[in-house]
Design an enzyme around this catalytic site. Structure first.
Site, short mmCIF file in Angstrom:
data_model
loop_
_atom_site.label_atom_id
_atom_site.label_comp_id
_atom_site.label_asym_id
_atom_site.label_seq_id
_atom_site.Cartn_x
_atom_site.Cartn_y
_atom_site.Cartn_z
N HIS A 187 0.87 -1.18 0.00
CA HIS A 187 0.00 0.00 0.00
C HIS A 187 0.91 1.23 0.00
CE1 HIS A 187 -3.83 -2.17 1.67
NE2 HIS A 187 -3.80 -2.13 0.34
N ASP A 204 1.10 4.11 1.26
CA ASP A 204 1.55 4.86 2.45
C ASP A 204 2.71 4.16 3.15
OD1 ASP A 204 -0.48 2.92 2.98
OD2 ASP A 204 -0.81 3.76 4.99
N HIS A 205 3.14 3.00 2.62
CA HIS A 205 4.26 2.30 3.25
C HIS A 205 5.50 2.21 2.37
CE1 HIS A 205 1.91 0.96 6.77
NE2 HIS A 205 0.94 1.25 5.92
N HIS A 225 -4.30 -8.40 6.59
CA HIS A 225 -4.60 -7.13 5.93
C HIS A 225 -5.18 -7.44 4.55
CE1 HIS A 225 -4.41 -2.86 5.80
NE2 HIS A 225 -3.42 -2.75 4.94
N ASP A 230 0.34 -2.93 8.61
CA ASP A 230 -1.06 -2.73 8.99
C ASP A 230 -1.69 -4.09 9.28
OD1 ASP A 230 -0.40 -0.19 8.15
OD2 ASP A 230 -1.73 -0.15 6.43
N HIS A 247 -0.02 4.96 12.91
CA HIS A 247 -0.81 4.75 11.69
C HIS A 247 -2.20 5.33 11.87
CE1 HIS A 247 -2.69 2.54 8.25
NE2 HIS A 247 -1.49 2.65 7.73
ZN LIG Z 1 -1.13 1.82 5.84
ZN LIG Z 2 -2.29 -1.07 4.28
#
Ligand SMILES: [Zn+2]
Ligand SMILES: [Zn+2]
Length: 328
Positions: free
Chosen positions: A87, A89-90, A165, A235, A293
């Site tokens: 994802h 954001d990582h 996840h 996550d 997070h």
């Molecule tokens: Zn995330």
């Molecule tokens: Zn994620």
């Protein structure tokens, strides 16, 4: 927890004349702590984990290189970058960081750990910019169903934690190996050779030239210092299957994207609430919990901290620039 500047002065290993270390560093620097979207000055996920001058970047959200510079971390010392999942954001900070390393003429190999696909993403960027990095990138593909040891040396191992996840996602467990026994200086007789002292630290007795015991190990040594550990879990939905693996960790970082007000949303998106993160820390008997997070819907994070603290008192919010040190 200390400021970044204060801790940078403390991280060098110091050794006593008898070979015992007086400080072994184990520091976690928060670089980014926002979930999905950057919000209220919070950057997407990234942390720098340093154990005895081994530097690991854990997740590399957008702006991670700016944060490394802001907190005066030397990016060239990072030889291992661990990406939990793909994802954005990582990992979206990765290309910026790689290009900067290239422009600054990095030469050390860079090890990248991620689930399948990161090599294709990076190769496409490099191909279309006609760039050949000044250093070698070594890709390590993570298994999504099997716990693996992805890094190991004489003092430390890093193993994967299988998270739950929407796409394959793994956390990472940093764990020091069992340390050598410590020489008890108050009982150490004069005249021992360096080799005999080294043997004592390994747990052996001191022998004479005929192989006879002169001193038993426990007469001259103290038990090893404890082995420290850090678990990074982001996550993930709340999933008790990881408890046995992370039991007793010194610090558990667990995502807490939402508060109790968004429990349904947390379940739908396979994230956790602050209370669930705290429940995980309590059940795993962690020493300390850091939550992070955070969803962009929370400007004020105090309610999330309160929610977690009601279940697990020793919690702290992840805040950019904070350094969490684990004492030895
Ligand atoms: Zn995330
Ligand atoms: Zn994620």
């Amino acid at each position: 927890m200390t400021s970044v500047r204060a801790h940078l002065a403390e991280t060098a290993q110091q050794t006593l004349p008898d070979g015992n270390f007086i400080r072994m560093s184990f520091n976690i620097t928060i670089l980014g702590t926002s979930g999905a979207l950057p919000a209220y000055g919070r950057f997407p996920s990234s942390q720098l984990v340093e154990v005895e001058n081994r530097y690991f970047l854990v997740d590399c959200g957008e702006g991670a290189q700016m944060q490394l510079m802001r907190y005066q971390a030397n990016m060239h010392r990072i030889n291992h970058i661990l990406i939990t999942h793909l994802h954005g954001d990582h990992y979206l900070g990765l290309m910026g960081l790689i290009f900067t390393m290239h422009l600054l003429r990095r030469t050390n190999d860079l090890h990248l750990y991620s689930h399948r696909g990161l090599d294709e993403i990076i190769t496409a960027h490099l191909k279309h910019s006609h760039s050949i990095p000044s250093f070698k990138i070594i890709y390590h593909q993570l298994e999504k169903d099997t716990i693996e040891t992805v890094y190991e040396d004489d003092i430390l191992s890093v193993e994967t934690i299988l998270l739950t996840h929407k796409i394959p996602c793994t956390g990472f467990l940093f764990r020091e190996k069992i340390k050598p026994r410590r020489i008890d200086k108050t009982r150490l007789p004069g005249g021992l050779r360096l080799q005999q002292i080294a043997n004592l630290k390994k747990g052996d007795d001191v022998l004479d030239s005929n192989g006879e015991v002169i001193y038993r190990n426990e007469e001259l040594t103290l038990p090893p210092r404890r082995s420290r550990s850090y678990a990074y879990c982001s996550d993930t939905a709340y999933d008790e299957r990881i408890i046995d693996q992370i039991r007793g960790v010194d610090i558990l970082y667990h995502e807490a994207t939402f508060g109790a007000d968004e429990q349904v949303k947390a379940r739908e998106t396979q994230h956790s609430t602050a209370a669930q993160a705290a429940e995980m820390a309590r059940k795993a008997a962690a020493q300390k919990l850091i939550i992070g997070h955070f969803s962009a819907r929370y400007k004020d994070l105090a309610p999330l901290a309160d929610e977690a603290r009601a279940i697990f008192p020793n919690i702290e919010l992840a805040v950019e620039g904070n350094v969490f040190s684990i004492a030895d």
